[in-house]
Design an enzyme around this catalytic site. Structure first.
Site, PDB file in Angstrom:
ATOM      1  N   PRO A   1       0.806  -1.237   0.022  1.00 18.83           N
ATOM      2  CA  PRO A   1       0.081   0.055   0.039  1.00 18.83           C
ATOM      3  C   PRO A   1       0.847   1.273   0.003  1.00 18.83           C
ATOM      4  CG  PRO A   1      -0.727  -1.561   1.644  1.00 18.83           C
ATOM      5  CD  PRO A   1       0.652  -1.860   1.130  1.00 18.83           C
ATOM      6  N   GLU A   2       0.455   2.315  -0.638  1.00 24.62           N
ATOM      7  CA  GLU A   2       1.095   3.431  -0.739  1.00 24.62           C
ATOM      8  C   GLU A   2       0.447   4.636   0.213  1.00 24.62           C
ATOM      9  OE1 GLU A   2       2.846   4.542  -4.277  1.00 24.62           O
ATOM     10  OE2 GLU A   2       2.501   2.672  -5.149  1.00 24.62           O
TER      11      GLU A   2
ATOM     12  N   LYS B   1       3.723   5.277   5.013  1.00 23.82           N
ATOM     13  CA  LYS B   1       2.959   3.852   4.911  1.00 23.82           C
ATOM     14  C   LYS B   1       2.705   3.222   6.267  1.00 23.82           C
ATOM     15  CE  LYS B   1       5.246   3.097   0.663  1.00 23.82           C
ATOM     16  NZ  LYS B   1       6.157   2.041  -0.201  1.00 23.82           N
TER      17      LYS B   1
ATOM     18  N   CYS C   1       3.038   2.327 -25.038  1.00 26.19           N
ATOM     19  CA  CYS C   1       3.057   3.595 -24.535  1.00 26.19           C
ATOM     20  C   CYS C   1       1.711   4.519 -24.932  1.00 26.19           C
ATOM     21  CB  CYS C   1       4.116   4.397 -24.562  1.00 26.19           C
ATOM     22  SG  CYS C   1       4.388   5.993 -23.871  1.00 26.19           S
TER      23      CYS C   1
ATOM     24  N   CYS D   1       3.886   7.389 -27.230  1.00 26.25           N
ATOM     25  CA  CYS D   1       4.540   7.260 -28.218  1.00 26.25           C
ATOM     26  C   CYS D   1       4.488   5.870 -28.916  1.00 26.25           C
ATOM     27  CB  CYS D   1       6.087   7.508 -27.928  1.00 26.25           C
ATOM     28  SG  CYS D   1       6.984   6.392 -26.958  1.00 26.25           S
TER      29      CYS D   1
ATOM     30  N   CYS E   1       8.558   3.788 -19.869  1.00 24.96           N
ATOM     31  CA  CYS E   1       8.892   3.878 -21.218  1.00 24.96           C
ATOM     32  C   CYS E   1      10.206   4.188 -21.948  1.00 24.96           C
ATOM     33  CB  CYS E   1       7.917   4.906 -22.059  1.00 24.96           C
ATOM     34  SG  CYS E   1       7.913   5.088 -23.771  1.00 24.96           S
TER      35      CYS E   1
ATOM     36  N   CYS F   1      10.089   7.587 -24.082  1.00 28.85           N
ATOM     37  CA  CYS F   1       9.765   8.931 -23.508  1.00 28.85           C
ATOM     38  C   CYS F   1      10.627   9.106 -22.190  1.00 28.85           C
ATOM     39  CB  CYS F   1       8.380   8.629 -22.796  1.00 28.85           C
ATOM     40  SG  CYS F   1       7.185   8.665 -24.036  1.00 28.85           S
TER      41      CYS F   1
END
Length: 260
Positions: free
Chosen positions: A2-3, A51, A232, A235, A254, A257
């Site tokens: 969990p964040e 957290k 992505c 792109c 990516c 990117c």
């Protein structure tokens, strides 16, 4: 894992259910908590710190929990069936109407009145704290200039609350290379990344499902996380995932990117 926004939502749910209420029963499957004398106390506060989720009682005790990858807090009406077995209930706080149950948390300990937690004391600025000191977060980041950006920004003693998802999403949105050394990233770019992480977490506090996109990309709510080998959205390049740091945490990106 969990964040920060997930723990914030859990704390808010617990606060609504048991906040300000007397504890009628407390039990635990953990031997070190089985005899905790919390009956008769009142739940004074429920807080999220990075957290970590803290339940504070009016006698000065604090229940400190950290979910890691497997733990979770549940709220049940008294008498309602549980989704997990009682042998996995590391903390059960019962009030007249509700039970708050912590299942499987790797960290679940009771701090005595006045006791300090080295883990909590070491936390960096919490991005969901309205008073979060971003200058201090930048100072702590600069103490880790030799680390890759994607590793440093997840160090909880540097800045609290950022996990795999927000790391991957924020660094993509700001076109930053997760594998570049922190020393190659300007203070301005770092501050901008922290501000974006805070903005996204605040936006998601009220939602059960995390979202970082505001466009319509089919069922996807995220730009890169969990989308290895998919194109992505910017792109068309197939996205990739590599593991970083001693714990091998996943970083989605990516290759085009975020080429650096």
């Amino acid at each position: 894992m969990p964040e920060g926004d997930t723990i914030y939502r859990a704390a808010r749910t617990l606060r609504k259910a048991i906040g300000g209420k007397p504890v009628r029963a407390f039990r635990s499957a953990l031997p070190q908590l089985a005899d905790a004398a919390l009956v008769g106390t009142t739940v004074e506060a429920v807080e999220a710190r990075g957290k970590n989720l803290l339940v504070r009682f009016d006698d000065g005790h604090t229940l400190h929990t950290h979910m890691m990858m497997v733990g979770s807090w549940h709220v049940y009406r008294v008498g309602e069936p549980w989704q997990r077995g009682a042998d996995r209930a590391f903390a059960v706080i019962e009030t007249d109407d509700w039970l708050a149950v912590c299942f499987d948390a790797p960290i679940c300990k009771l701090l005595r009145p006045g006791e300090r937690s080295p883990q909590l004391d070491a936390l960096g600025p919490d991005l969901l704290d309205p008073g979060a000191d971003l200058d201090e977060a930048l100072r702590r980041l600069r103490q880790n200039d030799e680390l890759p950006l994607g590793v440093a920004i997840m160090r909880q003693h540097v800045v609290a609350g950022v996990g795999n998802v927000y790391k991957s999403e924020v660094l993509f949105l700001r076109r930053l290379d997760p594998f570049a050394p922190l020393s190659s990233v300007s203070d301005e770019a770092l501050r901008d990344a922290l501000l974006l992480a805070r903005k996204l977490m605040k936006q998601n506090v009220g939602h059960a499902r995390m979202r970082t996109t505001r466009r319509r990309f089919g069922s996807s709510r995220l730009w890169v996380y969990g989308r290895k080998n998919e194109p992505c959205f910017e792109c068309g390049t197939p996205l990739d995932m590599r593991r970083q740091g001693e714990q091998g945490r996943s970083t989605y990106f990516c290759p085009r990117c975020q080429a650096g």
